[in-house]
Each structure stands twice: as C-alpha cells, then as structure tokens.
Design a protein around this motif. Structure first.
Motif, PDB file in Angstrom:
ATOM      1  N   PHE A 102       0.795  -1.144   0.107  1.00  0.00           N
ATOM      2  CA  PHE A 102      -0.033  -0.032   0.041  1.00  0.00           C
ATOM      3  C   PHE A 102       1.067   1.280   0.034  1.00  0.00           C
ATOM      4  O   PHE A 102       1.896   1.171   0.370  1.00  0.00           O
ATOM      5  N   GLU A 103       0.087   2.224  -0.541  1.00  0.00           N
ATOM      6  CA  GLU A 103       0.971   3.594  -0.656  1.00  0.00           C
ATOM      7  C   GLU A 103       1.300   4.054   0.905  1.00  0.00           C
ATOM      8  O   GLU A 103       2.199   4.754   1.067  1.00  0.00           O
ATOM      9  N   SER A 104      -0.050   4.132   1.522  1.00  0.00           N
ATOM     10  CA  SER A 104       0.029   4.413   2.878  1.00  0.00           C
ATOM     11  C   SER A 104      -0.954   3.902   3.864  1.00  0.00           C
ATOM     12  O   SER A 104      -1.508   2.749   3.340  1.00  0.00           O
ATOM     13  N   LEU A 105      -1.441   4.325   4.928  1.00  0.00           N
ATOM     14  CA  LEU A 105      -2.725   3.648   5.722  1.00  0.00           C
ATOM     15  C   LEU A 105      -3.711   4.506   5.782  1.00  0.00           C
ATOM     16  O   LEU A 105      -3.552   5.979   5.712  1.00  0.00           O
ATOM     17  N   ASN A 106      -4.858   3.998   6.154  1.00  0.00           N
ATOM     18  CA  ASN A 106      -5.846   4.967   6.359  1.00  0.00           C
ATOM     19  C   ASN A 106      -5.339   4.998   8.040  1.00  0.00           C
ATOM     20  O   ASN A 106      -5.403   3.979   8.870  1.00  0.00           O
ATOM     21  N   HIS A 107      -5.047   6.279   8.559  1.00  0.00           N
ATOM     22  CA  HIS A 107      -4.524   6.512   9.871  1.00  0.00           C
ATOM     23  C   HIS A 107      -5.463   5.969  11.021  1.00  0.00           C
ATOM     24  O   HIS A 107      -5.459   5.245  11.739  1.00  0.00           O
ATOM     25  N   ASN A 108      -6.635   6.846  10.771  1.00  0.00           N
ATOM     26  CA  ASN A 108      -7.628   6.990  11.831  1.00  0.00           C
ATOM     27  C   ASN A 108      -8.236   5.519  11.771  1.00  0.00           C
ATOM     28  O   ASN A 108      -9.088   5.282  10.629  1.00  0.00           O
ATOM     29  N   VAL A 109      -8.482   4.908  12.916  1.00  0.00           N
ATOM     30  CA  VAL A 109      -9.220   3.571  12.893  1.00  0.00           C
ATOM     31  C   VAL A 109     -10.625   3.744  12.344  1.00  0.00           C
ATOM     32  O   VAL A 109     -11.273   2.802  11.649  1.00  0.00           O
ATOM     33  N   VAL A 110     -11.204   4.819  12.972  1.00  0.00           N
ATOM     34  CA  VAL A 110     -12.651   5.023  12.655  1.00  0.00           C
ATOM     35  C   VAL A 110     -12.901   5.385  11.266  1.00  0.00           C
ATOM     36  O   VAL A 110     -13.779   4.919  10.436  1.00  0.00           O
ATOM     37  N   TYR A 111     -11.685   6.128  10.638  1.00  0.00           N
ATOM     38  CA  TYR A 111     -12.025   6.716   9.257  1.00  0.00           C
ATOM     39  C   TYR A 111     -11.724   5.283   8.551  1.00  0.00           C
ATOM     40  O   TYR A 111     -12.393   5.243   7.225  1.00  0.00           O
ATOM     41  N   ALA A 112     -10.758   4.265   8.875  1.00  0.00           N
ATOM     42  CA  ALA A 112     -10.584   3.480   8.006  1.00  0.00           C
ATOM     43  C   ALA A 112     -11.925   2.617   7.677  1.00  0.00           C
ATOM     44  O   ALA A 112     -12.033   2.131   6.510  1.00  0.00           O
ATOM     45  N   GLN A 113     -12.508   2.331   8.920  1.00  0.00           N
ATOM     46  CA  GLN A 113     -13.681   1.593   8.616  1.00  0.00           C
ATOM     47  C   GLN A 113     -14.777   2.338   7.597  1.00  0.00           C
ATOM     48  O   GLN A 113     -15.567   1.787   7.041  1.00  0.00           O
ATOM     49  N   MET A 114     -14.760   3.791   7.758  1.00  0.00           N
ATOM     50  CA  MET A 114     -15.471   4.628   7.099  1.00  0.00           C
ATOM     51  C   MET A 114     -15.471   4.331   5.563  1.00  0.00           C
ATOM     52  O   MET A 114     -16.207   4.580   4.849  1.00  0.00           O
ATOM     53  N   GLY A 115     -14.108   3.931   5.227  1.00  0.00           N
ATOM     54  CA  GLY A 115     -13.703   3.734   3.789  1.00  0.00           C
ATOM     55  C   GLY A 115     -14.599   2.769   3.064  1.00  0.00           C
ATOM     56  O   GLY A 115     -14.458   2.509   1.676  1.00  0.00           O
ATOM     57  N   ARG A 116     -15.245   1.960   4.019  1.00  0.00           N
ATOM     58  CA  ARG A 116     -15.985   0.835   3.377  1.00  0.00           C
ATOM     59  C   ARG A 116     -17.218   1.779   2.801  1.00  0.00           C
ATOM     60  O   ARG A 116     -18.000   2.518   3.535  1.00  0.00           O
ATOM     61  N   GLY A 117     -17.341   1.557   1.531  1.00  0.00           N
ATOM     62  CA  GLY A 117     -18.611   2.629   1.100  1.00  0.00           C
ATOM     63  C   GLY A 117     -17.934   3.884   0.501  1.00  0.00           C
ATOM     64  O   GLY A 117     -18.422   4.166  -0.850  1.00  0.00           O
ATOM     65  N   LYS A 118     -17.279   4.437   1.043  1.00  0.00           N
ATOM     66  CA  LYS A 118     -16.380   5.473   0.279  1.00  0.00           C
ATOM     67  C   LYS A 118     -15.498   5.135  -0.827  1.00  0.00           C
ATOM     68  O   LYS A 118     -15.521   5.610  -1.782  1.00  0.00           O
ATOM     69  N   THR A 119     -14.683   4.124  -0.671  1.00  0.00           N
ATOM     70  CA  THR A 119     -14.064   3.750  -1.825  1.00  0.00           C
ATOM     71  C   THR A 119     -14.753   3.102  -2.955  1.00  0.00           C
ATOM     72  O   THR A 119     -14.506   3.354  -4.058  1.00  0.00           O
TER      73      THR A 119
END
Ligand code: ARG
Length: 444
Positions: free
Chosen positions: A218-235
């Motif tokens: 991966f290029e980097s990470l979704n830092h904030n763990v809550v945001y990482a979960q929000m990535g479902r749907g956003k991606t």
C-alpha cells in the motif's frame, strides 16, 4: 458449529440464509486477497510477539498452499461456512491445528473484509487500466490510419461542419485519458491500508500497521481507525465514479456506432460475422454488440447512485448491509472489462466509408469553410456570412470540398502524439510495480 462467532445457540436457518446472502459466491473472488491479508497480518503478529516463529512457519506455509489452491480454482466456500474469512481460517485450523486458531488476534472480520476489498479493487482497477490502455491504442491507430477520411459533423443531429474519422476516433481516445484520471484518483484512495482498524476502533495489542502497509504494497495507511472503517462505502463510491466515467465514454461511442451503422448514415461497417441477424427479416445485420454495450454502460452509470443510496445516512462504524456493496461492485468490474475488450475487438474489424461526402446532402457542410475563405480575402465576417447565405438560398452554392484546418486538435492537426503522451503520463502514475513486487514477495 460452523460459525467463527458461534458459542452455543444455532442461528435460525432463515436468518442465516438471509444474512449470508450471496457472500459464498462473491467472496470467492476475494479469496486470494484474503490469504494475502493473512500472510501480512501473521508476519506482523510474529514481529510483535503474538505468534512464535514455529507457528508462523506453519501458518505461512499452509496459507501459501491455500493461495495456490485458489489460483488453481481448487477452493470453495463450504455450504455451512459463512464467508471467505471463515473458510480460510477453518481450513488452516483443520490442517495445522492450534496455530491456525492464532491468526485472528488483533483483527476483526470488519478490517479483514476491508483489506480484502482494497486488494481486490486494486487488482480489478489494474485490469481496467490495462484494457482501457489497449482500447486507447486501437483508437489512436484508427485515428491516424483514417486521418484524411472526412465525415460529416453534426450539431442538433443536423449536418453542420466537416469532421473526420481522425477526429472521431481520436476524440474517444482523448476521452479515455480523462477517464483514467478519475481511475487514478480512485486508485489513490483505494491504495491505503485499513488493516489494524479491527472492528473499527483499533486494538489493545501493539499492532504494527506500518509493517502490514509495506508488506501489502500500500502507498500509505488509513490512519484513523474510525476513518478506516468509513472507507467501506467511500472507496466503492469513488471507484463507481471512475467506472461510470469510462462507461459514459463507451456508451456514447456505442451510440455513435449504432447510428453510423444505420443505412441512413452508412459511415462504418463490420464483417457479417460480427453482426447479428433477425428471425424474421432475412436482410438484417444488426449492431447488437454495440447495443448491449450501450445498455451495460448506461446501467453502469447508475452505479455511483446505487452506492450512494445504500450508504447515505449510515452512521460511522460497521453495518452489515455494507456487505451488499459487493453485489454492486463485483459485477460492475466484470461488465466494464468485458465492454472494454469487446470495444477493442470490434474496432479491430471496423471499415470506414471513404466517400461519404460525395453525397450532395453534405454540400452545406462547407458553408463555414467558404465564409472563412472570403474572410481571408478581406471581407468582414458578417458580410461574408450573409453573402454565402444568399448564395445558398439562391441555389448558387458550389463549394470547393477541400478542408484546410491547421490549429491544435483540428482535422489537419490531430495532436495524437500529445494525447498519447498525456495517456502515458497518467498510466505511469499508477504504482503497479510496487504492488506486484510486494505481492510476489508475500507469496514467495
Ligand atoms: N460478510 C461480511 C461483510 O462483507 C464480513 C464482515 C462481517 N462482520 C460482521 N461484523 N458481521 O461485511
């Protein structure tokens, strides 16, 4: 007991079927990526002391075996197993015992499916880029090959000005460059690691998320763990936008093809074996390929809206219906890749009509050409316009049917080279090599 989470109660069969839905079928497509995620996660677990070296060896070896089984289509999600995550963990435990039970420390299926999806989407996006690139080269080649063949240009579907096959093919090529800019944005948003967000709130284990980020390329990470979960749907949403952008280009091209194939236009033709017949009209050669493509690509343009409606107003955190996004995105990739391949195939076999403008109904295409000639000879534009208009009304309009367009992007100066450079630049911004290297190292 067959559920990872099952303790004592058996879930009602109706509830199980309803909630599992199409997961067994769709998750198969993510299986290889689920294994990759576990290969990275377990290496990380060992590095922070949550798995010993012997267990890691066993786990890695068996995961690689499963990976090969998946590659050889020798993998199935069993009837009473919920999803791919459960299947892989169950296979491991069945084959290597205790060590298999240790791989889920510091992880939840919520971040597991997130990472699987990101890896799967990355892989699919790479296919999309590659097929788009192939179609692009085909269009540029046709544009160059037929750059001197004129075509009527229309506005309001009324005969307007001279155009050319060079312009027409080249226009769709350039459209694909911008579409890939959208895909690049989707790629960048996809290419960040959500693993380690666990159920969506992180873990009390000292996980090394940077390590899994590097291991998975991966290029980097979704830092904030809550945001990482929000990535479902956003991606899914940004990917849907990108796919729909390509789909819009293809749908428009498909419509042009249907129109140009009509006898009333007869601008292009295809070998008979690429057209389809009618059960009643013996003379028919229908453009069914382009029609199906137009339909599929129009439907694909609904995708961003489908994703938005399914996820709008969901609060933060995991929700089970996020699972349904797979039903939207997975077939969309398949359809779009199919359409890209078919478009290339058809265009490899297209013939263009070289004498279209001989038909007298296209004479007025040259009205602006004549006005401009007069302007170049010193007449003010409005006077020249009026004079040609009067000639046309009086039936005295006999234009010289040569065109001399020289500015950037015009009939005589297509700038296909610049367009190709723009394409090369977008494609070189995708870091496919880094991803491929990371994956081949993980499975080595
Ligand atoms: N099939 C599920 C999905 O796609 C996997 C995650 C299940 N997580 C859960 N908390 N039930 O979302």
């Amino acid at each position: 007991m067959s559920k990872l989470w099952q303790k004592t109660t058996n879930v009602d069969k109706l509830v199980e079927n309803f909630t599992v839905g199409r997961d067994r079928e769709l998750d198969r497509q993510m299986a290889a990526f689920d294994v990759l995620g576990s290969l990275a996660h377990t290496k990380m677990l060992q590095s922070i002391g949550l798995m010993d070296a012997a267990d890691l060896m066993l786990v890695q070896h068996e995961l690689k075996t499963i990976y090969t089984e998946i590659e050889n289509s020798n993998f199935e999600i069993e009837a009473d197993v919920e999803d791919v995550h459960s299947q892989v963990e169950m296979l491991l435990t069945r084959r290597i015992g205790e060590a298999g039970k240790k791989i889920h420390s510091g992880r939840s299926r919520n971040d597991q499916v997130l990472v699987d999806l990101k890896l799967f989407f990355r892989h699919q996006l790479q296919q999309v880029v590659s097929e788009t690139d192939t179609l692009f080269r085909q269009l540029v080649q046709l544009s160059e090959q037929h750059k001197d063949v004129l075509l009527p240009g229309y506005t309001h579907l009324q005969v307007a000005m001279p155009s050319s096959f060079g312009l027409w093919f080249g226009a769709y090529a350039e459209g694909l460059v911008d579409d890939l800019e959208m895909v690049l944005a989707a790629w960048k948003i996809t290419n960040k690691n959500p693993l380690g967000s666990a159920a969506g709130y992180g873990s009390s284990f000292p996980l090394n998320r940077t390590m899994t980020t590097n291991l998975l390329g991966f290029e980097s990470l979704n830092h904030n763990v809550v945001y990482a979960q929000m990535g479902r749907g956003k991606t899914e949403r940004v990917i849907a936008q990108a796919l729909s952008s390509i789909a819009a280009t293809l749908a428009k091209m498909a419509m042009d093809q249907c129109l140009y194939l009509s006898q009333n236009f007869a601008f292009v033709s295809y070998p008979e074996n690429l057209t389809t017949g009618s059960s009643i009209m013996p003379h028919k050669k229908n453009p069914d390929v382009w029609e199906i493509m137009r339909g599929k690509c129009n439907r694909l343009q609904a995708l961003p809206n489908d994703v938005a409606l399914m996820t709008t107003n969901l609060p933060s955190g995991y929700h089970r219906e996020l699972q349904l996004l797979k039903e939207l995105l997975f077939p969309a990739f398949t359809d779009l890749i199919d359409c890209l391949q078919m478009a290339t195939f058809m265009l490899q076999n297209i013939s263009v009509n070289k004498n279209i403008l001989d038909d007298p109904k296209y004479t007025y295409l040259f009205s602006v050409e004549e006005v401009n000639k007069s302007v170049l000879n010193g007449t003010p534009f409005r006077d020249a316009y009026k004079q040609i208009g009067l000639d046309i009304e009086a039936g005295n309009f006999n234009p010289d049917k040569t065109v001399n367009h020289t500015h950037e992007g015009s009939i005589g100066n297509l700038q296909n080279q610049q367009i190709t450079e723009a394409m090369d630049k977008v494609i070189s911004s995708f870091d496919f090599k880094k991803v491929e290297d990371a994956i081949s190292w993980l499975v080595k």
